[in-house]
Scaffold this active site. Structure first.
Site, PDB file in Angstrom:
ATOM      1  N   HIS A  67       9.920 -13.271  -7.962  1.00  0.00           N
ATOM      2  CA  HIS A  67       9.800 -11.814  -7.940  1.00  0.00           C
ATOM      3  C   HIS A  67      10.962 -11.176  -7.183  1.00  0.00           C
ATOM      4  O   HIS A  67      11.624 -11.811  -6.360  1.00  0.00           O
ATOM      5  CB  HIS A  67       8.476 -11.407  -7.319  1.00  0.00           C
ATOM      6  CG  HIS A  67       7.302 -11.697  -8.199  1.00  0.00           C
ATOM      7  ND1 HIS A  67       6.017 -11.373  -7.850  1.00  0.00           N
ATOM      8  CD2 HIS A  67       7.216 -12.292  -9.412  1.00  0.00           C
ATOM      9  CE1 HIS A  67       5.184 -11.740  -8.813  1.00  0.00           C
ATOM     10  NE2 HIS A  67       5.898 -12.306  -9.770  1.00  0.00           N
ATOM     11  N   GLU A  69      11.034  -8.995  -4.779  1.00  0.00           N
ATOM     12  CA  GLU A  69      10.891  -8.950  -3.322  1.00  0.00           C
ATOM     13  C   GLU A  69      11.306 -10.287  -2.702  1.00  0.00           C
ATOM     14  O   GLU A  69      12.007 -10.321  -1.679  1.00  0.00           O
ATOM     15  CB  GLU A  69       9.446  -8.625  -2.927  1.00  0.00           C
ATOM     16  CG  GLU A  69       8.918  -7.321  -3.497  1.00  0.00           C
ATOM     17  CD  GLU A  69       8.199  -7.470  -4.835  1.00  0.00           C
ATOM     18  OE1 GLU A  69       7.256  -6.694  -5.074  1.00  0.00           O
ATOM     19  OE2 GLU A  69       8.567  -8.345  -5.641  1.00  0.00           O
ATOM     20  N   CYS A  93       2.846  -7.904  -5.460  1.00  0.00           N
ATOM     21  CA  CYS A  93       1.680  -8.780  -5.613  1.00  0.00           C
ATOM     22  C   CYS A  93       1.321  -9.377  -4.249  1.00  0.00           C
ATOM     23  O   CYS A  93       2.033  -9.191  -3.263  1.00  0.00           O
ATOM     24  CB  CYS A  93       1.980  -9.894  -6.615  1.00  0.00           C
ATOM     25  SG  CYS A  93       3.138 -11.140  -5.990  1.00  0.00           S
TER      26      CYS A  93
END
Length: 161
Positions: A67, A69, A93
């Site tokens: 992801h 991040e 998430c």
């Protein structure tokens, strides 16, 4: 937030391009990331599918994608991100929430809120549950979370590769 959106354009995901930008207390960029497969893993040899015909989760992108991040934290410029703010184009998430908490991120500014979306494929935990867990974790850890809204229309036009 504009840098997070610009970074998202590097993603090869045909369904959802997500970008993240971490800034320190002085608003100096510390790290940038976008969603994609790990380094050395070919974009053409792993699946980009959101679900598979036979229900096999290994035939979807989810077990393979890093992801935005995560990539922003791992791509940081060497400085600590403790006390930093992350701008991300989509609500994080639960896995990214844990990474951000452990890295010391103090604030999450997200653009797109997906906290009420449906389950994904045949995942053991639905997307709705992932976002609920992320909200719980970020709140418990004292991480400030707010949704970003552009004050004026932003148009990003990109030319051919």
């Amino acid at each position: 937030m504009a840098v997070a959106f610009l970074s998202s354009q590097r993603s090869k995901d045909p369904h959802k391009q997500v970008g993240a930008c971490i800034v320190d207390q002085r608003n100096v960029i510390c790290g940038i990331g976008y969603n994609g497969f790990p380094r050395g893993c070919s974009d053409s040899k792993l699946p980009w599918a959101k679900s598979s015909e036979d229900g096999d989760p290994l035939q979807t992108k989810y077990p393979y994608v890093c992801h935005a991040e995560m990539n922003a934290i791992l791509n940081k410029n060497g400085a600590s991100v403790a006390g930093a703010r992350v701008y991300v184009t989509m609500y994080p998430c639960n896995e990214c929430a844990k990474l951000m908490i452990q890295a010391g991120i103090a604030e999450v500014v997200f653009h797109e809120d997906k906290t009420a979306s449906q389950a994904v494929g045949h995942a053991a935990i639905s997307r709705r549950q992932q976002y609920a867990a992320a909200q719980t974790l970020l709140s418990m850890a004292g991480v400030k979370v707010r949704q970003h809204c552009f004050r004026r229309q932003v148009l990003l036009e990109l030319g051919p590769d």
